[in-house]
Each structure stands twice: as structure tokens, then as C-alpha cells.
Design a protein around this motif. Structure first.
Motif, mmCIF file in Angstrom:
data_model
loop_
_atom_site.group_PDB
_atom_site.id
_atom_site.type_symbol
_atom_site.label_atom_id
_atom_site.label_comp_id
_atom_site.label_asym_id
_atom_site.label_seq_id
_atom_site.Cartn_x
_atom_site.Cartn_y
_atom_site.Cartn_z
ATOM 1 N N LEU A 182 0.831 -1.203 0.000
ATOM 2 C CA LEU A 182 0.000 0.000 0.000
ATOM 3 C C LEU A 182 0.869 1.260 0.000
ATOM 4 N N ARG A 183 1.935 1.261 0.777
ATOM 5 C CA ARG A 183 2.841 2.411 0.793
ATOM 6 C C ARG A 183 3.421 2.654 -0.597
ATOM 7 N N LEU A 184 3.871 1.584 -1.247
ATOM 8 C CA LEU A 184 4.417 1.702 -2.607
ATOM 9 C C LEU A 184 3.363 2.218 -3.581
ATOM 10 N N ALA A 185 2.154 1.682 -3.487
ATOM 11 C CA ALA A 185 1.085 2.094 -4.406
ATOM 12 C C ALA A 185 0.734 3.562 -4.210
ATOM 13 N N ARG A 186 0.634 3.999 -2.962
ATOM 14 C CA ARG A 186 0.281 5.402 -2.700
ATOM 15 C C ARG A 186 1.372 6.361 -3.167
ATOM 16 N N SER A 187 2.622 5.952 -3.036
ATOM 17 C CA SER A 187 3.721 6.859 -3.384
ATOM 18 C C SER A 187 4.101 6.805 -4.862
ATOM 19 N N SER A 188 3.736 5.729 -5.564
ATOM 20 C CA SER A 188 4.252 5.534 -6.918
ATOM 21 C C SER A 188 3.205 5.497 -8.023
ATOM 22 N N PHE A 189 1.954 5.192 -7.682
ATOM 23 C CA PHE A 189 0.947 4.971 -8.716
ATOM 24 C C PHE A 189 -0.102 6.070 -8.730
ATOM 25 N N GLU A 190 -0.772 6.201 -9.861
ATOM 26 C CA GLU A 190 -1.869 7.160 -9.995
ATOM 27 C C GLU A 190 -3.032 6.743 -9.096
ATOM 28 N N PRO A 191 -3.878 7.694 -8.719
ATOM 29 C CA PRO A 191 -5.054 7.357 -7.904
ATOM 30 C C PRO A 191 -6.043 6.427 -8.618
ATOM 31 N N ILE A 192 -5.947 6.301 -9.952
ATOM 32 C CA ILE A 192 -6.847 5.430 -10.710
ATOM 33 C C ILE A 192 -6.196 4.104 -11.089
ATOM 34 N N ASP A 193 -5.047 3.803 -10.527
ATOM 35 C CA ASP A 193 -4.333 2.559 -10.826
ATOM 36 C C ASP A 193 -4.993 1.415 -10.055
ATOM 37 N N PRO A 194 -5.371 0.340 -10.729
ATOM 38 C CA PRO A 194 -6.031 -0.764 -10.026
ATOM 39 C C PRO A 194 -5.154 -1.405 -8.946
ATOM 40 N N ARG A 195 -3.849 -1.279 -9.090
ATOM 41 C CA ARG A 195 -2.964 -1.842 -8.058
ATOM 42 C C ARG A 195 -3.136 -1.110 -6.733
ATOM 43 N N LEU A 196 -3.486 0.174 -6.778
ATOM 44 C CA LEU A 196 -3.789 0.904 -5.549
ATOM 45 C C LEU A 196 -5.056 0.341 -4.916
#
Length: 197
Positions: free
Chosen positions: A50-64
């Protein structure tokens, strides 16, 4: 199964960042820990994803979306039941907003067995892409159904069985591409299947 290794140059050539691969790796580890019954470890690994997703991905990225849900599920499995409803709601909201992300995805170039198939793919690239778009949208719809069902009844949280991990390791593309990112988000999602799916 031996872990995959990719050089920095291979990541760059594929348009991936080190965080793309790190998210996939730690999410795989979180699912493996949950399958193995080590919920504290799973919670920590899901928190890192979750930390990686929040810091690296767009808010619309399904991985988030998957990272949010998996953290809530792992917290729940580890005994903290309070965070699950809000994290699942945020995960569902994220997955519902993924259409622009999915619409930008590139259809994978797949090795074909003959020149005929290569030519057909090249000549009908739009049709080929439409078929992939349909498949990608089905993956997103399935994730949304699973999260909506979990939101409606969060008593359905159960420890995942090895089928989740086996499906990911069997189905993941051998290439680093957009489809692999979406498949990781879909197949590593710990929300239980709906109606036997």
C-alpha cells in the motif's frame, strides 16, 4: 517456484519502474504469507504494498485498489477488524475509477506460431486491441463485484487458500507489460470470489 529476476535495463525497456516490480513482489509475498497463516507478516507486507502504491501509482491505478483492499483484509485476518470497511470502500472507489487507466493500456505483442498470425495481428491491430480491452474490462468488473460483495458483508473475510497464489503464478504474463500490471491487481486481490467465480 523460483522468484523472477529482472535487470534495471529490462525494467526500463518494458516501461516499468523498480516500484512496479517491488509492488508486485511484495503483494505476492503478502498473499503467500496469508495463505500460510502468518497474518502478522501478511499485514506488514500488504502495508508495504500500500505504501508503494500510494507513493508511486496514480489514484486510478487498479494496483492501488488492490493494495487498499489487501491491507484491510490482512489487518482483519490479524485481528484488527476496524479498518476493513473504510479500506474496502476506498478500494472499490479506486477500482471503479480505473477505466481511464485501462483505456490507455497497450495490447501486448504476443509471439505467434506463424507469419500468417503475425500478419493478421498487424493488419487487424484495432480489433486485437478491442478484444484485449474487453478482457481487461472484465477483470476490472470482477474485482468490483468482489469488493462490492465484501463491502456488503465483511464477515466473508476468510483466509485465502493456495488457489489464489497458484492462479497468479500460473497466469501471469512472462513479459513486463500493462496486462501483467492489471492481472497482478486482479489475481492478487484477496477479496473472495462471488458466485463461485
Amino acid at each position: 517456484m523460483a522468484p523472477e529476476t529482472w535487470s534495471l535495463q529490462e525494467l526500463i525497456n518494458a516501461g516499468w519502474s523498480e516500484n512496479d516490480l517491488a509492488w508486485e513482489t511484495v503483494s505476492d509475498q503478502a498473499v503467500a504469507s496469508a495463505v500460510g497463516g502468518d497474518y502478522t507478516q501478511a499485514k506488514d507486507q500488504a502495508g508495504e504494498a500500500l505504501r508503494l502504491a500510494r507513493s508511486s501509482f496514480e489514484p486510478i491505478d487498479p494496483r492501488l485498489g488492490t493494495a487498499l483492499a489487501n491491507y484491510g483484509i490482512c489487518l482483519n485476518l490479524a485481528g484488527d477488524k476496524n479498518a476493513l470497511p473504510s479500506l474496502v470502500e476506498k478500494a472499490l472507489e479506486t477500482w471503479r475509477g480505473t477505466l481511464p487507466w485501462i483505456s490507455r493500456m497497450e495490447a501486448p505483442r504476443v509471439a505467434r506460431s506463424s507469419m500468417f498470425h503475425l500478419r493478421m495481428e498487424a493488419l487487424h491491430r484495432d480489433t486485437y486491441r478491442e478484444r484485449w480491452q474487453k478482457r481487461w474490462n472484465e477483470m476490472a468488473a470482477d474485482a468490483q463485484r468482489r469488493l462490492a460483495a465484501l463491502r456488503e458483508n465483511n464477515e466473508t473475510v476468510v483466509a485465502p487458500d493456495n488457489a489464489v497464489l497458484a492462479a497468479w503464478r500460473r497466469e501471469r504474463p512472462a513479459m513486463l507489460n500493462d496486462t501483467r500490471k492489471l492481472m497482478a491487481a486482479s489475481l492478487l486481490l484477496l477479496a473472495p470470489p462471488v458466485d463461485g467465480r
